[in-house]
Design a protein around this motif. Structure first.
Motif, PDB file in Angstrom:
ATOM      1  N   THR A   1      47.252  37.822  44.434  1.00 24.93           N
ATOM      2  CA  THR A   1      46.558  38.278  45.652  1.00 24.93           C
ATOM      3  C   THR A   1      47.531  38.892  46.652  1.00 24.93           C
ATOM      4  OG1 THR A   1      46.779  36.064  46.537  1.00 24.93           O
ATOM      5  CG2 THR A   1      44.661  36.625  45.537  1.00 24.93           C
ATOM      6  N   GLN A   2      48.819  38.616  46.465  1.00 27.40           N
ATOM      7  CA  GLN A   2      49.799  39.238  47.355  1.00 27.40           C
ATOM      8  C   GLN A   2      50.029  40.715  46.996  1.00 27.40           C
ATOM      9  OE1 GLN A   2      50.993  37.723  50.133  1.00 27.40           O
ATOM     10  NE2 GLN A   2      49.446  36.274  49.422  1.00 27.40           N
ATOM     11  N   ASP A   3      49.638  41.081  45.792  1.00 35.57           N
ATOM     12  CA  ASP A   3      49.909  42.450  45.346  1.00 35.57           C
ATOM     13  C   ASP A   3      48.709  43.370  45.492  1.00 35.57           C
ATOM     14  OD1 ASP A   3      52.467  41.942  44.719  1.00 35.57           O
ATOM     15  OD2 ASP A   3      52.108  41.495  42.616  1.00 35.57           O
ATOM     16  N   THR A   4      47.544  42.777  45.634  1.00 36.84           N
ATOM     17  CA  THR A   4      46.311  43.560  45.560  1.00 36.84           C
ATOM     18  C   THR A   4      45.345  43.128  46.648  1.00 36.84           C
ATOM     19  OG1 THR A   4      46.641  43.337  43.197  1.00 36.84           O
ATOM     20  CG2 THR A   4      44.631  44.382  43.876  1.00 36.84           C
ATOM     21  N   PHE A   5      44.452  43.994  47.042  1.00 33.31           N
ATOM     22  CA  PHE A   5      43.398  43.654  47.989  1.00 33.31           C
ATOM     23  C   PHE A   5      42.159  43.238  47.214  1.00 33.31           C
ATOM     24  CE2 PHE A   5      46.020  46.832  50.130  1.00 33.31           C
ATOM     25  CZ  PHE A   5      46.268  46.218  51.345  1.00 33.31           C
ATOM     26  N   TYR A   6      41.783  41.955  47.315  1.00 35.37           N
ATOM     27  CA  TYR A   6      40.603  41.472  46.604  1.00 35.37           C
ATOM     28  C   TYR A   6      39.406  41.418  47.537  1.00 35.37           C
ATOM     29  CZ  TYR A   6      43.110  40.276  42.382  1.00 35.37           C
ATOM     30  OH  TYR A   6      43.820  40.348  41.213  1.00 35.37           O
ATOM     31  N   LEU A   7      38.230  41.698  46.986  1.00 32.09           N
ATOM     32  CA  LEU A   7      36.990  41.617  47.756  1.00 32.09           C
ATOM     33  C   LEU A   7      36.106  40.590  47.074  1.00 32.09           C
ATOM     34  CD1 LEU A   7      36.408  45.462  47.617  1.00 32.09           C
ATOM     35  CD2 LEU A   7      37.409  44.279  49.551  1.00 32.09           C
ATOM     36  N   GLY A   8      35.983  39.397  47.700  1.00 32.41           N
ATOM     37  CA  GLY A   8      35.023  38.416  47.198  1.00 32.41           C
ATOM     38  C   GLY A   8      35.495  37.584  46.022  1.00 32.41           C
ATOM     39  N   THR A   9      34.812  36.468  45.771  1.00 35.59           N
ATOM     40  CA  THR A   9      35.036  35.571  44.650  1.00 35.59           C
ATOM     41  C   THR A   9      33.661  35.125  44.156  1.00 35.59           C
ATOM     42  OG1 THR A   9      35.253  33.873  46.324  1.00 35.59           O
ATOM     43  CG2 THR A   9      37.299  34.596  45.284  1.00 35.59           C
ATOM     44  N   PRO A  10      33.446  34.513  43.000  1.00 33.79           N
ATOM     45  CA  PRO A  10      34.479  34.222  41.992  1.00 33.79           C
ATOM     46  C   PRO A  10      34.696  35.396  41.026  1.00 33.79           C
ATOM     47  CG  PRO A  10      32.402  33.258  41.315  1.00 33.79           C
ATOM     48  CD  PRO A  10      32.129  33.972  42.616  1.00 33.79           C
ATOM     49  N   ASN A  11      33.803  36.382  41.035  1.00 32.28           N
ATOM     50  CA  ASN A  11      34.042  37.541  40.170  1.00 32.28           C
ATOM     51  C   ASN A  11      34.483  38.695  41.039  1.00 32.28           C
ATOM     52  OD1 ASN A  11      33.374  36.521  37.622  1.00 32.28           O
ATOM     53  ND2 ASN A  11      31.203  36.598  38.190  1.00 32.28           N
ATOM     54  N   PRO A  12      35.756  38.661  41.390  1.00 33.14           N
ATOM     55  CA  PRO A  12      36.180  39.549  42.462  1.00 33.14           C
ATOM     56  C   PRO A  12      36.176  41.021  42.081  1.00 33.14           C
ATOM     57  CG  PRO A  12      38.073  38.449  41.502  1.00 33.14           C
ATOM     58  CD  PRO A  12      36.856  37.891  40.817  1.00 33.14           C
ATOM     59  N   LEU A  13      35.862  41.827  43.079  1.00 29.45           N
ATOM     60  CA  LEU A  13      36.158  43.245  43.001  1.00 29.45           C
ATOM     61  C   LEU A  13      37.494  43.425  43.716  1.00 29.45           C
ATOM     62  CD1 LEU A  13      32.695  44.775  43.863  1.00 29.45           C
ATOM     63  CD2 LEU A  13      33.804  44.689  41.623  1.00 29.45           C
ATOM     64  N   LEU A  14      38.130  44.546  43.498  1.00 32.22           N
ATOM     65  CA  LEU A  14      39.407  44.775  44.156  1.00 32.22           C
ATOM     66  C   LEU A  14      39.589  46.265  44.378  1.00 32.22           C
ATOM     67  CD1 LEU A  14      41.321  45.856  41.547  1.00 32.22           C
ATOM     68  CD2 LEU A  14      41.088  43.458  40.993  1.00 32.22           C
ATOM     69  N   LEU A  15      40.469  46.588  45.315  1.00 29.43           N
ATOM     70  CA  LEU A  15      40.829  47.991  45.489  1.00 29.43           C
ATOM     71  C   LEU A  15      41.801  48.308  44.371  1.00 29.43           C
ATOM     72  CD1 LEU A  15      41.249  48.183  49.363  1.00 29.43           C
ATOM     73  CD2 LEU A  15      39.271  48.734  47.958  1.00 29.43           C
TER      74      LEU A  15
END
Ligand code: DAH
Length: 335
Positions: free
Chosen positions: A155-169
């Protein structure tokens, strides 16, 4: 009473003449005060009404009021005329003077570089593909043979959106390789320009948002020689014949073997370096082919991902990546 009423018509006539003759707005205002102002002639007449006999007052009052209305109409009309006159140019217009050019905007240097790279790839048969900037972990990592414990997924390397099945930038445009191969059978020849995201702090060579261009070539009997030859061709076209390219062994989970691409040119040497790293690339990993349903016994391919900013920095001799995002016209005008 005739004496009183008789005064109104000539007074009105001379007031009308004066309003019509006023040469400018100041003169018009003076005429207005003189005739219609609190101490003007018509106000004075109205005050005299009380000295008339009672039965004469209504007729005389009406006469004065009608005259006032007529004067006010004339006043408004003359004011409009004079305002128009004041707003027109004092000197006659010279239509032979050269026109004033509107400044034309132009494309951002990063857009220019992207378009130039894409144009060169199109010449050798590559099509453009596109994919979402908000991605899922499967397309960004799993399908690219990048396991759940890989540091890129921190999570320090990427921008995550939401859990538990996250989307990410998306952290790279490589996710679009998967999306394209899932949709079409081989052969594939695509380039994918686009924006990517990382949890980096901005400094002279990093920014949390930047641009990449991905390439993917899948066919039979594709070799590393094709990869190097293609990269060399494209970048000599883009940056000139003196450009040198070197492939250095590296590791990416979706290619085997994998390389980093280094660049050398007179401008790079001017920046105080012999080589500058600008891309990752390699031969597509058999497991990636399996993940999208291509038979790795039949199909071979290579892929690369370039940083557009890096290339633009080399092309223009720019030493701070942040200049691209500040929208300072003094900078942007130079391209
Ligand atoms: N995705 C890598 C990055 O963002 C760059 C890259 C490396 C792309 C190797 C590729 C590849 O397609 O084969 O750093």
């Amino acid at each position: 009473m005739s004496t009183f009423s008789d005064q109104v018509a000539p007074l009105k006539q001379s007031a009308l003449a004066e309003l019509a003759a006023a040469p400018d707005l100041a003169a018009l205002e003076q005429a207005r005060t003189r005739h219609l102002g609190a101490h003007g002639q018509f106000t004075a007449l109205l005050k005299q009404l009380s000295s008339l006999a009672k039965e004469e007052r209504p007729a005389a009052g009406k006469l004065i009021n009608d005259a006032k209305i007529e004067l006010e109409t004339a006043l408004a009309q003359r004011r409009t005329e004079l305002q128009l006159k004041a707003s027109l140019p004092q000197e006659p217009t010279d239509f032979t003077l050269p026109g004033r050019r509107r400044p034309l905007g132009k494309l951002h240097p990063l857009t220019q570089v992207t378009e130039d790279i894409v144009r060169i790839f199109r010449k050798i048969g590559f099509a453009i593909a596109d994919g979402p900037e908000i991605e899922d972990e499967y397309h960004c990592f799993d399908a690219l043979n990048t396991p759940a414990d890989h540091p890129a997924r921190d999570t320090q390397d990427t921008f995550y959106l939401g859990t538990p099945n996250p989307l990410l930038l998306r952290t790279h445009t490589s996710s679009v390789q998967i999306r394209v191969m899932q949709k079409q059978p081989p052969p594939v020849r695509i380039v994918v320009p686009g924006r990517v995201y990382r949890r980096d702090n901005a400094d002279a060579t990093h920014n949390p948002t930047f641009q990449q261009i991905e390439g993917l070539y899948v066919d039979k009997d594709v070799t590393v020689g094709d990869l190097k030859g293609t990269i060399e061709f494209v970048f000599r076209q883009l940056l000139g014949g003196e450009v040198k390219i070197r492939l250095r062994p590296h590791y990416f989970s979706y290619t085997e073997p994998s390389f980093e691409v280094d660049f050398s040119s007179p401008l790079v040497r001017k920046m105080g370096k012999d080589w500058l790293e600008i891309a990752g690339c390699g031969m597509v990993h058999p497991r990636v082919f399996e993940n999208v349903g291509y038979d790795p016994e039949i199909w071979t391919g290579w892929a690369f991902g370039f940083g557009i900013e890096r290339i633009a920095m080399i092309r223009y001799g720019i030493n701070d990546i942040r200049l691209f995002y500040e929208n300072d016209l003094r900078f942007l005008k130079q391209f």
